[in-house]
Design an enzyme around this catalytic site. Sequence first.
Site, mmCIF file in Angstrom:
data_model
loop_
_atom_site.group_PDB
_atom_site.id
_atom_site.type_symbol
_atom_site.label_atom_id
_atom_site.label_comp_id
_atom_site.label_asym_id
_atom_site.label_seq_id
_atom_site.Cartn_x
_atom_site.Cartn_y
_atom_site.Cartn_z
ATOM 1 N N THR A 1 10.325 -8.595 -12.619
ATOM 2 C CA THR A 1 9.625 -9.871 -12.773
ATOM 3 C C THR A 1 8.514 -9.977 -11.736
ATOM 4 O O THR A 1 8.705 -9.658 -10.560
ATOM 5 C CB THR A 1 10.635 -11.037 -12.641
ATOM 6 O OG1 THR A 1 11.634 -10.850 -13.634
ATOM 7 C CG2 THR A 1 9.956 -12.382 -12.842
ATOM 8 N N GLY B 1 0.818 -1.209 0.000
ATOM 9 C CA GLY B 1 0.000 0.000 0.000
ATOM 10 C C GLY B 1 0.852 1.258 0.000
ATOM 11 O O GLY B 1 0.531 2.249 -0.661
ATOM 12 N N SER C 1 -3.886 -2.922 -0.216
ATOM 13 C CA SER C 1 -2.776 -3.755 0.235
ATOM 14 C C SER C 1 -3.284 -5.153 0.582
ATOM 15 O O SER C 1 -4.344 -5.305 1.189
ATOM 16 C CB SER C 1 -2.152 -3.111 1.478
ATOM 17 O OG SER C 1 -1.126 -3.929 1.979
ATOM 18 N N CYS D 1 2.854 1.192 12.617
ATOM 19 C CA CYS D 1 3.957 1.885 11.939
ATOM 20 C C CYS D 1 4.598 2.946 12.823
ATOM 21 O O CYS D 1 5.621 3.515 12.466
ATOM 22 C CB CYS D 1 3.457 2.525 10.656
ATOM 23 S SG CYS D 1 2.709 1.327 9.559
HETATM 24 N N1 PLP Z 1 -2.417 3.201 4.461
HETATM 25 C C1 PLP Z 1 -3.088 2.796 5.535
HETATM 26 C C2 PLP Z 1 -4.351 3.487 5.917
HETATM 27 C C3 PLP Z 1 -2.617 1.733 6.308
HETATM 28 O O1 PLP Z 1 -3.285 1.341 7.392
HETATM 29 C C4 PLP Z 1 -1.411 1.104 5.927
HETATM 30 C C5 PLP Z 1 -0.838 0.022 6.751
HETATM 31 O O2 PLP Z 1 -1.087 -0.074 7.929
HETATM 32 C C6 PLP Z 1 -0.761 1.558 4.776
HETATM 33 C C7 PLP Z 1 -1.282 2.603 4.070
HETATM 34 C C8 PLP Z 1 0.497 0.925 4.315
HETATM 35 O O3 PLP Z 1 0.228 -0.306 3.685
HETATM 36 P P1 PLP Z 1 1.417 -1.391 3.536
HETATM 37 O O4 PLP Z 1 1.653 -1.949 4.896
HETATM 38 O O5 PLP Z 1 0.887 -2.395 2.570
HETATM 39 O O6 PLP Z 1 2.580 -0.658 2.994
#
Ligand code: PLP
Length: 378
Positions: free
Chosen positions: A237, A69, A199, A323
Amino acid sequence: MHYLDNAATTPVREDAAKAAYEAMISGWGNPSARYALGAEMTAKVKFWRQDVAKALGCGEDELIFTSCGTESDNWAIKAAVEINKRKGKHIITTAIEHSAVLEPCRALEKQGYEVTYLQPDREGNITVEQVEQALREDTVLVSMMLVNNEVGSVLPVAEVSKLLKRKKSSALLHCDAVQAFLKVEFTPAKLGVDFLAISAHKIHAPKGIGAMYVRKGVKLPPMILGGGQESGLRSGTEATAQMAAFAVAAREGKAHLKENLARIAELNAYARQELSEKVPGLQLLTEGGAPHILPVSLVGYKSEVVVRFLSDMGIYVSSGSACHKGKPSHVYAALKLSKPVQDGVLRVSFSWDTTREDVDALVSGLQAAQKQLFTSLS
Ligand code: PLP
């Protein structure tokens, strides 16, 4: 184990894992190869793309596989400002976006862009009127998530799209739908967006794959140059095992969407009732929002300590976005909660395989935390 952190990631479904295994053990050819094995893989990639596109509700030619994502968000934002580079240098987004959107916006600020960060109300809501007030002649991009990952608020993306059309704005509209895909009902066309990020690991498929919707007619600049995969837009790939798993999870998620949503809504209602009745002092932070995300506060306790305490009992919730890695959440800060409420925030998040027993375990865990952590603090 009682896993209640499905907004961070979801367990991989067995049929998706099996599809990935199959793709690694028997369907391991390179789709670019000019012999039969390559052609077979090219056909499979097409089917996998169709499955994900169908689940999202877009054409297969509007869906590009990415690595996650975050990549989709970064690409969409860079692409939008590149496409509109002669139209201005103003961006509108919200203060509660994921860092996958905020960080590219901050990077653009360093390159001379001006970014308006719309502030939410106490439940994480943003209104279309706020966007209207911020909108300018030189606005080139509006980036707004559909479902917030920490409070679960649902943002008015479709209304913003209508606003942009009504105002004849040349701003492109990007939507981070990572927390919305197969959790609330939408299609990119109904939202009226130009770009949209999803994602796989949030829908019971493996990490390492995501996708980006790009509306037909938008001239997307390539992300990676090379062998010309993904219509020449993202060479490299193909991650066939991840695609195979993503396709199964998307197809099954879509096939059972209505029952899954009903199940999660019922669980959310049950959790709200049990938590507020049986855990004195616990505050529910929202009344509505997407039902798979339930933000609460164990007021007066430090959420990191509670998360560790629950984890020792095999109960997993988060103290905010995974995160953040220990940094205070910018989303909860934006809600302007009082300090004791903000310190005690826990995010409980469900998926369609969460059970009432998981919720019951959480209730008992929090009751125990209140007794034991109070004792340890006093
Ligand atoms: N956007 C939102 C709202 C998310 O909750 C997250 C992941 O927690 C992401 C983006 C990032 O996605 P990814 O973990 O696939 O990079």
